[in-house]
Each structure stands twice: as C-alpha cells, then as structure tokens.
Design a protein around this motif. Sequence first.
Motif, short mmCIF file in Angstrom:
data_model
loop_
_atom_site.label_atom_id
_atom_site.label_comp_id
_atom_site.label_asym_id
_atom_site.label_seq_id
_atom_site.Cartn_x
_atom_site.Cartn_y
_atom_site.Cartn_z
N LEU A 339 -11.57 10.38 -34.85
CA LEU A 339 -10.38 9.53 -34.91
C LEU A 339 -10.11 9.07 -33.49
O LEU A 339 -9.98 9.87 -32.57
CB LEU A 339 -9.19 10.32 -35.45
CG LEU A 339 -7.86 9.58 -35.55
CD1 LEU A 339 -7.90 8.60 -36.72
CD2 LEU A 339 -6.71 10.57 -35.71
N LYS A 340 -10.03 7.75 -33.28
CA LYS A 340 -9.90 7.18 -31.94
C LYS A 340 -8.45 6.76 -31.70
O LYS A 340 -7.88 5.99 -32.47
CB LYS A 340 -10.85 6.00 -31.80
CG LYS A 340 -12.29 6.40 -32.03
CD LYS A 340 -13.18 5.25 -32.41
CE LYS A 340 -13.58 4.43 -31.23
NZ LYS A 340 -14.66 3.46 -31.58
N VAL A 341 -7.87 7.28 -30.61
CA VAL A 341 -6.45 7.08 -30.33
C VAL A 341 -6.27 6.53 -28.93
O VAL A 341 -6.90 7.00 -27.97
CB VAL A 341 -5.67 8.41 -30.47
CG1 VAL A 341 -4.19 8.20 -30.15
CG2 VAL A 341 -5.84 8.99 -31.87
N ASN A 342 -5.41 5.51 -28.79
CA ASN A 342 -5.01 4.99 -27.49
C ASN A 342 -3.62 4.39 -27.63
O ASN A 342 -3.44 3.43 -28.39
CB ASN A 342 -6.01 3.95 -26.98
CG ASN A 342 -5.62 3.39 -25.63
OD1 ASN A 342 -4.95 2.37 -25.53
ND2 ASN A 342 -6.03 4.07 -24.56
N VAL A 343 -2.65 4.94 -26.90
CA VAL A 343 -1.27 4.50 -27.09
C VAL A 343 -1.03 3.09 -26.58
O VAL A 343 -0.02 2.47 -26.91
CB VAL A 343 -0.28 5.48 -26.41
CG1 VAL A 343 -0.34 6.84 -27.07
CG2 VAL A 343 -0.54 5.58 -24.91
N ASN A 344 -1.95 2.56 -25.78
CA ASN A 344 -1.83 1.19 -25.29
C ASN A 344 -2.50 0.18 -26.22
O ASN A 344 -2.73 -0.97 -25.85
CB ASN A 344 -2.43 1.08 -23.89
CG ASN A 344 -1.62 1.86 -22.87
OD1 ASN A 344 -0.43 1.62 -22.70
ND2 ASN A 344 -2.26 2.81 -22.19
N GLN A 345 -2.81 0.63 -27.43
CA GLN A 345 -3.30 -0.22 -28.51
C GLN A 345 -4.68 -0.80 -28.24
O GLN A 345 -5.03 -1.87 -28.76
CB GLN A 345 -2.31 -1.33 -28.84
CG GLN A 345 -1.01 -0.83 -29.47
CD GLN A 345 -1.27 -0.07 -30.78
OE1 GLN A 345 -1.73 -0.65 -31.75
NE2 GLN A 345 -0.97 1.22 -30.80
N ARG A 346 -5.50 -0.11 -27.46
CA ARG A 346 -6.91 -0.44 -27.42
C ARG A 346 -7.57 0.02 -28.72
O ARG A 346 -8.58 -0.51 -29.13
CB ARG A 346 -7.58 0.21 -26.20
CG ARG A 346 -7.00 -0.21 -24.88
CD ARG A 346 -7.23 -1.67 -24.59
NE ARG A 346 -8.60 -1.93 -24.17
CZ ARG A 346 -9.11 -3.14 -24.00
NH1 ARG A 346 -8.36 -4.22 -24.24
NH2 ARG A 346 -10.36 -3.30 -23.60
N TYR A 347 -6.98 1.05 -29.33
CA TYR A 347 -7.29 1.44 -30.70
C TYR A 347 -5.99 1.33 -31.49
O TYR A 347 -4.89 1.51 -30.95
CB TYR A 347 -7.82 2.87 -30.79
CG TYR A 347 -9.06 3.12 -29.95
CD1 TYR A 347 -10.15 2.27 -30.02
CD2 TYR A 347 -9.12 4.21 -29.08
CE1 TYR A 347 -11.28 2.49 -29.25
CE2 TYR A 347 -10.24 4.44 -28.31
CZ TYR A 347 -11.32 3.58 -28.39
OH TYR A 347 -12.44 3.80 -27.63
N ALA A 348 -6.10 1.06 -32.80
CA ALA A 348 -4.92 0.76 -33.61
C ALA A 348 -4.30 1.99 -34.26
O ALA A 348 -3.29 1.89 -34.95
CB ALA A 348 -5.29 -0.26 -34.69
N THR A 349 -4.89 3.17 -34.09
CA THR A 349 -4.44 4.37 -34.78
C THR A 349 -3.03 4.79 -34.36
O THR A 349 -2.71 4.81 -33.17
CB THR A 349 -5.40 5.54 -34.47
OG1 THR A 349 -6.73 5.14 -34.78
CG2 THR A 349 -5.04 6.78 -35.26
N ASP A 350 -2.21 5.15 -35.35
CA ASP A 350 -0.93 5.81 -35.09
C ASP A 350 -0.85 7.07 -35.94
O ASP A 350 -1.83 7.46 -36.59
CB ASP A 350 0.26 4.88 -35.33
CG ASP A 350 0.36 4.38 -36.77
OD1 ASP A 350 -0.35 4.93 -37.66
OD2 ASP A 350 1.15 3.46 -37.03
N GLY A 351 0.30 7.74 -35.94
CA GLY A 351 0.42 9.00 -36.65
C GLY A 351 0.20 8.87 -38.14
O GLY A 351 -0.42 9.74 -38.78
N SER A 352 0.72 7.80 -38.75
CA SER A 352 0.53 7.64 -40.19
C SER A 352 -0.93 7.34 -40.51
O SER A 352 -1.46 7.77 -41.55
CB SER A 352 1.44 6.53 -40.73
OG SER A 352 1.14 5.29 -40.12
#
Length: 430
Positions: A339-352
């Motif tokens: 699961l790829k995470v980046n809070v600056n939206q380089r990846y679109a993943t959020d908690g949901s």
Amino acid sequence: MSSPARFDRGHTDDLMTFLTASPSPYHAVANAAERLEKAGFRQLSETDAWDSGTGGKFVLRGGALIAWYVPEGASAHTPFRIVGAHTDSPNLRVKPLPDMGSQGWRQIAVEIYGGTLLNTWLDRDLGLAGRLTLRDGTERLVNIDRALLRVPQLAVHLDRSVNSDGLKLDKQRHMQPIWGLGDPHEGDLIAFLEEEEGLEHGSVAGWDLMVHSIEPPSYLGRDRELVAGPRMDNLLSVHAGVAALAAVSGTAKLDHIPVLAAFDHEENGSQSDTGADGPLLGNVLERSVFARGGSYEDRARAFAGTICLSSDTGHAVHPNYGERHDPTHHPRANAGPILKVNVNQRYATDGSGRAVFAAACERAGVPWQTFVSNNAMPCGTTIGPITAARHGIQTVDIGVAILSMHSARELCGADDPYLLANALVAFLEG
C-alpha cells in the motif's frame, strides 16, 4: 474468512511469457486483448454506437486498453471497481530520422523515454519493436527479437576514473546504439523493417519504435524465489489486472462493474489521448452508463460509488542502500503487495482507501505491506492522483515491491505477482 487463492506460481510463469511477448505498449495491449477475448470479452469500436448488453467488453486505443464486465442486473447507476495500471516502460525510442553514424559505424538515433537508468542499456543485446503505420492507414506490430542493436560502453582503458568518479553518460552523445558498419543512408532502418515484415518498399508512412533487451525473464536465486525480467514496471500490474478481470467475469453475482484501465505514457506524465490524464477512461465509463439508458444523474451516482486501485510497482528495501528508505517502512520481496502512502498526494491513498485494500487482502488470504518514502528523498507518483482528481473517484495506490526500478531488467519476488493478482480478484469481486 479468507477465500482460497485462485493463482499460484503458474501465474508467475505466465507473467514471464507475457513480458517476453510484450516488448512495447502496443504488443502489451494486443496480448491483453487476446487473453480477454479467450475469456469471452468482445472488442468495441469507439466510433460505433454501444449497446446495453451484459458481458465483457473492451476498447483499444494505441497503447491503452479499457476493459469492463457488465453483470446481469446492472443498472445505469451501478458503480465501478477499477484496477488501473500502465503499459509503458522507460526505454530508448527511435527518432523520426533514425539513420545516423560516426567513425565508420552505422547507428540508430534514439530519444530517451521516461526516467530510465541509462547505464543498464549499455553492452546489452537489443531488439527493436513497436508499430508501423502504413500508407493506407493500417497498423502493423513489429518485433525484431534478436541481437540487432547495442550501446557500447567506453573501455576502462579510455576512462580510467570510471570506477572511482562514477560513470557519466550524456544522453545525446553516448546512448546512440550501433547496428552495423559503413556509412549511414537515409531510409535504411525502415527499409530493413519493411523487408523483415514482407511489406512493399515505401509502404511505411509512420512508426513508433523502441529498443528492448532480448534476454528473457528468468527465475533467480538458490531457491528460485526471485524473478528478473524487463518491463515489470508496469506490465506486472497489467498482467495481474487482466487475469483478475477474466477470473471475476461471469463467476459471481456482482453489485458493481469490474474494470481494467491500462494506460500509456505514465512514465512521462500521462498527458496524452491514451494516458491517465486524458479523457479515455471517463469517456468509456460515461458511455457505458449512457448505453444502459442512464442520465447525467446516473453517471454522477455511479462515479460517486466507484473505487479504483492504482496498481504500479514500488520500491523494495535495497540491501546496499538501506539508508535511502524510511526507517520504519521496509517492504520486502515475497511479503505481499504494498500500500503506497504519501500525504502530499504523490499517491492517492488515504485512511478509508487503506481499509478497502486491507479488506480485499484479508478476503484473499494475502499478506500486505506499506510503503512510505524517506522524508529526505523525493517521492515518485503514479496514475493514482491523476485518476482521483480527473474523475472525482476514490483511488488507492498499491503495487508490488521491486528492486532496480526503471532498469532495463528489474527484480521482484517470485510469489508477489500472484499474491497481487489474488488481491485484485478479491477487490473486483467486492
């Protein structure tokens, strides 16, 4: 309760076959289409009117493919579940005037496509593949899968500092491959391809050609627990998406429409008519809604309930460069998709989105991991944020952890391709 796996190591064997047969995005979508047709899908033309019928359908445009399965009972506002991927890989692509040479060597003029690791193309036996456009407007796939080209590295005797100061390559001067001896002549390359393909001389009007390593994929390691091969970024995800879509079509009652969106041009920004930042996916989904008698309101309802898994390769922790990774996130080979995470939206993943992916992996009985970049290192991106922003649909970035990303030959765990495919099946089943 976890469902039994649909795919095993045979899936990885088949992935290697797919990689070998897909030296260009055009070959990749042609091979994907052939597999979908065997699963009962039928091709639609974008210039024809579309019917409201159920079953599997797909459209091809250049190096992109959009495929979907309309289950029995689907309404006009039935939401979609999308697996997104891309068909292109960084490489060397032939220029419009390809015939060049120097110092008695005949060469082919190439342009650097995407963020390729230049040194990995040196001293490799290279083939040539892509598509030819003929004067009558038809297209022909071409694949010269033999040792045709080579980019020779300068000998260490002529660059004594290469091992101490590092290799420095100029994209223009040092990356033009050789393919023979003598003086270059305008039209030689295309005439050679016409002869290879049995075409009349002068019948080719345009071309989209690229080089590829002819070394086939292979298992690696004492226990054959790794796979080395070309174009894993991102044909690994395309192959898994095709297998998953075929597996769920017609096998279960679905309350959504499963979709595979395989785009071109991700490696240079996705801004094309076949890229994720173009209108192709939105047009296909909207036409699917309208073909079932839907209105704009139905389209809005369908998109609001849609979820996309953007599947692209990510970075496994590197044994020789551990400091380049986040100290608490170390994705490993054969430990399941990431699961790829980046809070600056380089990846679109959020908690949901994390919850959606975790639930799919749990249903499939598949382990999974999380990737986050080191704060001191710039983060790459994918089609995920583009898809989310362009279409207003929830998107989650995932993939398989690999080494040597953007090399002419990449490396992954031999179990991870089928673990990803099983997770995609569970996601598409819902």
